[in-house]
Each structure stands twice: as structure tokens, then as C-alpha cells.
Design a protein around this motif. Structure first.
Motif, PDB file in Angstrom:
ATOM      1  N   ALA A  21       0.810  -1.218   0.000  1.00 30.88           N
ATOM      2  CA  ALA A  21       0.000   0.000   0.000  1.00 30.88           C
ATOM      3  C   ALA A  21       0.843   1.268   0.000  1.00 30.88           C
ATOM      4  N   ASP A  22       0.505   2.174  -0.904  1.00 35.68           N
ATOM      5  CA  ASP A  22       0.918   3.576  -0.755  1.00 35.68           C
ATOM      6  C   ASP A  22      -0.090   4.284   0.143  1.00 35.68           C
ATOM      7  N   VAL A  23      -1.351   3.909  -0.019  1.00 35.77           N
ATOM      8  CA  VAL A  23      -2.427   4.428   0.820  1.00 35.77           C
ATOM      9  C   VAL A  23      -3.241   3.243   1.308  1.00 35.77           C
ATOM     10  N   LEU A  24      -3.399   3.116   2.618  1.00 33.04           N
ATOM     11  CA  LEU A  24      -4.192   2.047   3.224  1.00 33.04           C
ATOM     12  C   LEU A  24      -5.442   2.674   3.820  1.00 33.04           C
ATOM     13  N   SER A  25      -6.625   2.317   3.297  1.00 31.62           N
ATOM     14  CA  SER A  25      -7.878   2.915   3.754  1.00 31.62           C
ATOM     15  C   SER A  25      -8.750   1.842   4.386  1.00 31.62           C
ATOM     16  N   LEU A  26      -9.178   2.073   5.624  1.00 31.87           N
ATOM     17  CA  LEU A  26      -9.915   1.079   6.408  1.00 31.87           C
ATOM     18  C   LEU A  26     -11.419   1.286   6.288  1.00 31.87           C
ATOM     19  N   HIS A  27     -12.138   0.202   5.991  1.00 31.92           N
ATOM     20  CA  HIS A  27     -13.595   0.282   5.842  1.00 31.92           C
ATOM     21  C   HIS A  27     -14.242  -1.010   6.331  1.00 31.92           C
ATOM     22  N   VAL A  28     -13.898  -1.421   7.547  1.00 31.78           N
ATOM     23  CA  VAL A  28     -14.458  -2.619   8.155  1.00 31.78           C
ATOM     24  C   VAL A  28     -15.301  -2.216   9.357  1.00 31.78           C
ATOM     25  N   PRO A  29     -16.312  -3.018   9.712  1.00 30.84           N
ATOM     26  CA  PRO A  29     -17.092  -2.719  10.919  1.00 30.84           C
ATOM     27  C   PRO A  29     -16.275  -3.013  12.164  1.00 30.84           C
ATOM     28  N   LYS A  30     -16.699  -2.436  13.265  1.00 30.53           N
ATOM     29  CA  LYS A  30     -16.029  -2.709  14.531  1.00 30.53           C
ATOM     30  C   LYS A  30     -16.598  -3.977  15.129  1.00 30.53           C
ATOM     31  N   SER A  31     -15.745  -4.961  15.376  1.00 30.50           N
ATOM     32  CA  SER A  31     -16.169  -6.235  15.941  1.00 30.50           C
ATOM     33  C   SER A  31     -15.005  -6.811  16.739  1.00 30.50           C
ATOM     34  N   ASN A  32     -15.239  -7.950  17.359  1.00 26.03           N
ATOM     35  CA  ASN A  32     -14.155  -8.601  18.091  1.00 26.03           C
ATOM     36  C   ASN A  32     -12.982  -8.943  17.182  1.00 26.03           C
ATOM     37  N   ASP A  33     -13.271  -9.179  15.906  1.00 27.69           N
ATOM     38  CA  ASP A  33     -12.221  -9.549  14.965  1.00 27.69           C
ATOM     39  C   ASP A  33     -11.440  -8.354  14.442  1.00 27.69           C
ATOM     40  N   THR A  34     -12.038  -7.159  14.512  1.00 22.65           N
ATOM     41  CA  THR A  34     -11.364  -5.999  13.911  1.00 22.65           C
ATOM     42  C   THR A  34     -10.809  -5.009  14.924  1.00 22.65           C
ATOM     43  N   VAL A  35     -11.217  -5.098  16.179  1.00 23.81           N
ATOM     44  CA  VAL A  35     -10.630  -4.213  17.185  1.00 23.81           C
ATOM     45  C   VAL A  35      -9.129  -4.487  17.286  1.00 23.81           C
ATOM     46  N   GLY A  36      -8.330  -3.445  17.141  1.00 25.84           N
ATOM     47  CA  GLY A  36      -6.875  -3.608  17.187  1.00 25.84           C
ATOM     48  C   GLY A  36      -6.292  -4.233  15.942  1.00 25.84           C
ATOM     49  N   LEU A  37      -7.044  -4.224  14.836  1.00 26.75           N
ATOM     50  CA  LEU A  37      -6.559  -4.830  13.589  1.00 26.75           C
ATOM     51  C   LEU A  37      -5.250  -4.192  13.132  1.00 26.75           C
ATOM     52  N   ILE A  38      -5.173  -2.862  13.233  1.00 25.14           N
ATOM     53  CA  ILE A  38      -3.955  -2.153  12.837  1.00 25.14           C
ATOM     54  C   ILE A  38      -3.195  -1.792  14.108  1.00 25.14           C
ATOM     55  N   ASP A  39      -2.269  -2.675  14.474  1.00 27.31           N
ATOM     56  CA  ASP A  39      -1.434  -2.471  15.655  1.00 27.31           C
ATOM     57  C   ASP A  39       0.014  -2.305  15.222  1.00 27.31           C
ATOM     58  N   SER A  40       0.929  -2.384  16.161  1.00 23.12           N
ATOM     59  CA  SER A  40       2.342  -2.177  15.828  1.00 23.12           C
ATOM     60  C   SER A  40       2.842  -3.219  14.840  1.00 23.12           C
ATOM     61  N   ASP A  41       2.378  -4.458  14.967  1.00 24.63           N
ATOM     62  CA  ASP A  41       2.811  -5.496  14.029  1.00 24.63           C
ATOM     63  C   ASP A  41       2.364  -5.158  12.607  1.00 24.63           C
ATOM     64  N   ALA A  42       1.117  -4.728  12.469  1.00 26.98           N
ATOM     65  CA  ALA A  42       0.611  -4.371  11.137  1.00 26.98           C
ATOM     66  C   ALA A  42       1.334  -3.149  10.592  1.00 26.98           C
ATOM     67  N   LEU A  43       1.552  -2.151  11.416  1.00 26.40           N
ATOM     68  CA  LEU A  43       2.210  -0.927  10.962  1.00 26.40           C
ATOM     69  C   LEU A  43       3.643  -1.193  10.524  1.00 26.40           C
ATOM     70  N   ASN A  44       4.302  -2.116  11.197  1.00 22.73           N
ATOM     71  CA  ASN A  44       5.689  -2.445  10.834  1.00 22.73           C
ATOM     72  C   ASN A  44       5.785  -3.151   9.491  1.00 22.73           C
ATOM     73  N   LYS A  45       4.665  -3.673   8.981  1.00 20.15           N
ATOM     74  CA  LYS A  45       4.656  -4.332   7.673  1.00 20.15           C
ATOM     75  C   LYS A  45       4.429  -3.340   6.536  1.00 20.15           C
ATOM     76  N   MET A  46       4.118  -2.089   6.883  1.00 17.76           N
ATOM     77  CA  MET A  46       3.864  -1.076   5.867  1.00 17.76           C
ATOM     78  C   MET A  46       5.162  -0.383   5.456  1.00 17.76           C
ATOM     79  N   ARG A  47       5.121   0.266   4.318  1.00 16.11           N
ATOM     80  CA  ARG A  47       6.301   0.961   3.812  1.00 16.11           C
ATOM     81  C   ARG A  47       6.454   2.305   4.507  1.00 16.11           C
ATOM     82  N   PRO A  48       7.685   2.826   4.624  1.00 11.29           N
ATOM     83  CA  PRO A  48       7.887   4.100   5.333  1.00 11.29           C
ATOM     84  C   PRO A  48       7.280   5.307   4.624  1.00 11.29           C
TER      85      PRO A  48
END
Length: 538
Positions: A204-231
């Protein structure tokens, strides 16, 4: 009591507990609904205000908690003018049989457009440029941006809003990829590549989130996910607060793990004045503006008001969050079958002397090709209603069936005939092993009962019925009719069927002008010519 009967006895009342465009209240009033507009109530005030209402309309400020639902014995529906329903206790609503509706399409375009606006603002530093100019500076060289054309837009969640964002990205000639855990196989959008979450994060150059809030999506984008993105990547969240771990995002922005982010939603709203998110130079913040356009404000108000009126006055539930939802055109075809399923279930529930442990729903003919969930739900509600002291409807039927150990089995059998060949059979088995069944069809839009416990009949069941069983011999029906006449009960119709076998058993279903009193029923049961006499109320 059905909704039609209810509306004939009193006017439904709807509480508008949040600020909504007045066009919504006008729709309700024009439909004959009493509207009480009281936005900004405290929790205790809302509990008090809900005591005698049939419906509650909210946006995101008012919280419809379990206490509110418990304090509202007449409550039948809660309408959310928007998409997210995290301010409504769905568990409590479902247990009570309260329908929860939202407006998933009304603000989809507005929210999607805000995400695109954030993308452009992050790419071209427009917020920083405005602040710089307001401060009297001319920082042209410090605000060099990037084009979005040719860049990769990763959309997380291809629901209604996500699809609009993806389509806008394609229109901007971006490379669009998407991740949605509920989609498999080919992409639903031409030109959009489906990928897994890790691939979306990495590309992703641009990551846009469009998921509902649920037990599966709370905390979806955490430090582990952010570290997988490009600077040099940017993150946009116009979905729900809590999907992004704010502390992890703040650390990633300060460390240069990603280049920038834009948030329209937050873990705590309103965002506290001393929040560490404020004042971060590469973090764009907006105060939950996703649905805040004049067009969207009016649409969510009018749509949820119309949905509320349709449900309270005609039992037509659309965009239900906690019940089977069917497209309006499909619902129109299923409605008479649903009516038969409810009435058939009520008949079976009232003739069963001990708890029903098994319900079989058999859809035959063209009906077998239609969605069956609404039909099964109505059948369950009918079977359970006579033995429960809480309303049973499409919202809580499945949960109550599970709670009472009622197994529901569905059968389908297609035929090559026309729609008139379609039939619906309901069969119950009780704890003692007794069985009862009803079979019906739909003719000229009317649900007709064609068999009861194997006895062939043909009429539209409604109102007060009397079921009698007897030996097929002369004079029996006359004796019953005399007793009914002596009691001042009119007979609107009589449907008798006999079995031509060695039992000579017969069954009659009488359409009565009113329900029989207990002493009147006892008088019928005392007739020696009758094997059984039982009242059925639909």
C-alpha cells in the motif's frame, strides 16, 4: 397481537433521541406515528422517556443500553441513522425481540468521499499549507507532495463504503488492491485485485480502512501491522475508532515507520482536548465527519424514519442488523408464505400438549428456490409463542429455540411445476413423541391451509378457530353448531374432512366470531360424540 391489529387500537410512538434532520420526523408523522423529539437526554432521562414508546431513533450520541431496553416494555424497534450500531446493546435487543435497523447505504458515498479527501490532503499537505498560510508564512518548498495517479490504494473491507472508495481509486487511475476476509474467489469489482492482509499492508501507498467494529477488527492495525507497511505509506481510518491502536500509530508516526495518517474516528469520542494525537504534524484529524454532509444527514434521517414506519405499521423490516434481512422485492413474494408459516406454527403450538422438540420445515416446488430463513423464523415464532410470556419474532426466535432445545430442520424439494405447485409443510414432534402437521399453499396472494394432520381442508386461516375431532357419523356437527349458537357464537366457516379407513375419524375446523370462554369449551368437550375440542387463536 399483529402490527395491523396494534395500529388499529393505538398510535405507535417513536422517540427521536438524537439530533436528526426534521424531514425524518415529518415522514413518521405523515404515516400516523406520534413523534417525540428529545435529543441530548442523560442515561436516566432516556430510560424514563423510553417507558411507553414503540420505537427509538438514534445517531451515535444516544446509547440504547440494556437498561433502556428493559425499561421499555412496548419497544419493538431501534433505528440507527447511520451504519455502526455499537451504541446499541444488540444482545439485549435480540433477547427481547427488538428489531435493530440501520441505513447502510445512506451515508456510504459521503464517508467514501471523506476518505478520498483525506488521501488528497495527505498527498498534497493541504492542511499544513492552510495552517502555514494562516500563520503568515509561504512554505512552498517545504510542502512538496506526491501524485496519487499510479500509486497503490489498498482498501481493507469491500463493503458498501469500501467498494465506493475502490471505484473512486480506479477512476483516479490508481492500482487498487483489497482485503476482505468474507470474500473468496474472484474480485467483485473489475480492476480490483483481492489479496491477503499482509500483502495489502506491504504494497500500500495508501491504506484505507472500511471494516465494521467487531471482536475480529478491534486492534486490527497495531504495531505489528504498521511495521509491515512501507515508510512512505499513509493510513486512513474513516471506519470505527478502536480498529487502529492509537498508541501504536502515534509511535509509528514519530519513528517514521509510516509517513502519515488521517483519522476521522477515535477510541474515545469526542477526542479529549489533551489527547497525545493532537498536534502531531504528520497526523490529520477530523471530528468524525464521515456522515456529515447535508445530503447524508437528510438521507439517513428520511430512510430510517421510513424503515421505522414500515416496521411499526406493516411489519416490514428492512436493513435489519439482528434478524434475517430480505430484499424488498423478495419480501413481497415471501410475505404470504411467512404469514402461513406464522399461523401454521401457532396452530401446531396450540394443539401440542407437551413441549415441541423438533420442527421440520419443508419447502416444495418453486418455493424451494426462495430464501427460506424468513419462513423458518416465522414458523419457529409461531410454535413457541403459545408457551412463552415474551413476544417471539424474527429477532429472537432462533435464540429462544436454542434455549428451549427446539431443533429446526429444513427440507427442500423442487418440482417442474409453476408457482401454484409450491407448498409449505410444517411438522412438529413433541417430547412425548406426538406429531402434528400443517400444509399450505398461496393462491392469489392468500395463504391457504390445505391439510391439518393429514386431513384435507382448504381455507385461509385467521382469527378464532375451533378444532374438533370425532367419529365420522351423522349429527355430530349439528350438535356442535347448536352449542355454539346457544353461546351466541357465529360460525363464519366450517371445514370438515374425514378419513375413509377403518378408523372413520374426522376433523373439523370452525371459524368463529370470537374465542370461546373456558366454560363454553368445557361444554363442547362434554359432548360424547367428540374425541377432542380445542380453541386456536391466530
Amino acid at each position: 397481537m399483529t402490527t395491523a391489529a396494534l395500529s388499529a387500537t393505538r398510535t405507535p410512538v417513536v422517540l427521536v433521541a438524537d439530533k436528526l434532520d426534521p424531514a425524518g420526523a415529518a415522514i413518521l408523522e405523515a404515516a400516523g406515528v406520534e413523534v417525540r423529539v428529545h435529543p441530548g437526554l442523560s442515561a436516566d432521562e432516556l430510560i424514563a422517556a423510553a417507558a411507553d414508546v414503540d420505537g427509538i431513533l438514534v445517531r451515535s450520541a444516544a446509547k440504547v443500553t440494556a437498561d433502556v431496553i428493559e425499561a421499555a416494555p412496548r419497544l419493538r424497534a431501534v433505528g440507527r441513522a447511520g451504519i455502526g450500531v455499537d451504541n446499541i446493546d444488540l444482545t439485549a435487543a435480540s433477547r427481547r425481540g427488538v428489531l435493530v435497523m440501520n441505513t447502510p447505504l445512506a451515508n456510504a458515498t459521503t464517508t467514501a468521499e471523506l476518505a478520498i479527501a483525506h488521501m488528497f490532503s495527505l498527498a498534497r499537505h493541504t492542511a499544513e499549507a492552510q495552517a502555514s498560510m494562516s500563520a503568515g508564512r509561504w512554505d512552498k518548498s517545504a510542502l512538496v507532495g506526491r501524485e496519487v495517479t499510479g500509486k497503490t490504494l489498498a482498501v481493507i473491507g469491500l463493503g458498501k463504503i469500501g467498494r465506493i472508495v475502490a471505484e473512486r481509486g480506479l477512476g483516479l487511475r490508481m492500482n487498487v488492491i483489497a482485503y476482505d476476509p468474507f470474500l473468496t474467489g474472484d474480485s467483485p469489482l473489475t480492476g480490483v485485485e483481492l489479496v491477503d492482509l499482509d500483502t495489502a499492508l506491504a504494497r500500500a501507498d495508501v491504506l484505507s480502512l472500511h471494516v465494521p467494529k467487531s471482536n475480529d477488527t478491534v486492534g486490527l492495525i497495531d504495531s505489528d501491522a504498521l511495521n509491515k507497511m512501507r515508510p512512505d505509506a499513509c493510513l486512513i481510518n474513516c471506519a470505527r475508532g478502536g480498529i487502529v491502536v492509537e498508541a501504536d500509530l502515534l509511535a509509528a508516526l514519530k519513528a517514521g515507520t509510516i509517513a502519515a495518517a488521517a483519522l476521522d474516528v477515535f477510541e474515545t469520542e469526542p477526542l479529549p482536548a489533551d489527547s497525545p494525537l493532537r498536534g502531531v504534524p504528520n497526523l490529520l484529524l477530523t471530528p468524525h465527519l464521515g456522515a456529515s454532509s447535508s445530503e447524508a444527514q437528510q438521507r439517513v434521517s428520511t430512510e430510517i424514519a421510513q424503515q421505522m414506519a414500515d416496521y411499526l405499521l406493516r411489519d416490514e423490516g428492512r436493513c435489519a442488523v439482528n434478524a434475517p434481512s430480505v430484499a424488498p422485492e423478495e419480501l413481497a413474494l415471501l410475505r404470504p408464505w411467512m404469514t402461513f408459516a406464522r399461523h401454521g406454527g401457532l396452530m401446531l403450538g396450540q394443539v401440542s400438549d407437551d413441549p415441541v422438540v423438533r420442527l421440520e420445515v419443508a419447502c416444495r416446488g418453486e418455493l424451494s428456490e426462495r430464501p427460506s430463513a424468513p419462513i423458518c423464523t416465522e414458523a419457529v415464532a409461531g410454535v413457541l409463542s403459545p408457551c412463552l410470556d415474551v413476544p417471539v419474532n424474527a429477532v429472537n426466535a432462533a435464540a429462544l429455540a436454542e434455549e428451549r432445545g427446539l431443533a429446526v430442520l429444513e427440507q427442500r424439494a423442487g418440482t417442474t411445476g409453476s408457482a401454484s405447485a409450491s407448498t409449505l409443510e410444517l411438522r412438529v414432534v413433541t417430547k412425548s413423541g406426538a406429531q402434528h402437521s400443517v400444509t399450505g399453499t398461496v393462491h392469489e396472494g392468500q395463504p391457504r391451509l390445505t391439510a391439518f394432520d393429514g386431513f384435507r381442508v382448504d381455507f385461509v386461516p385467521s382469527g378464532s378457530l375451533l378444532l374438533t375431532r370425532h367419529r365420522d357419523q351423522p349429527g355430530v356437527l349439528a350438535k356442535v353448531a347448536i352449542l355454539l349458537g346457544d353461546a351466541g357464537v357465529n360460525i363464519g366457516g366450517l371445514h370438515m374432512s374425514a378419513r375413509r379407513d377403518d378408523t372413520d375419524s374426522a376433523l373439523a375446523l370452525w371459524e368463529l366470531s370470537r374465542p370461546l370462554e373456558s366454560d363454553e369449551l368445557d361444554g363442547l368437550a362434554g359432548l360424547s360424540v367428540l374425541v377432542e375440542a380445542r380453541c386456536i387463536q391466530l
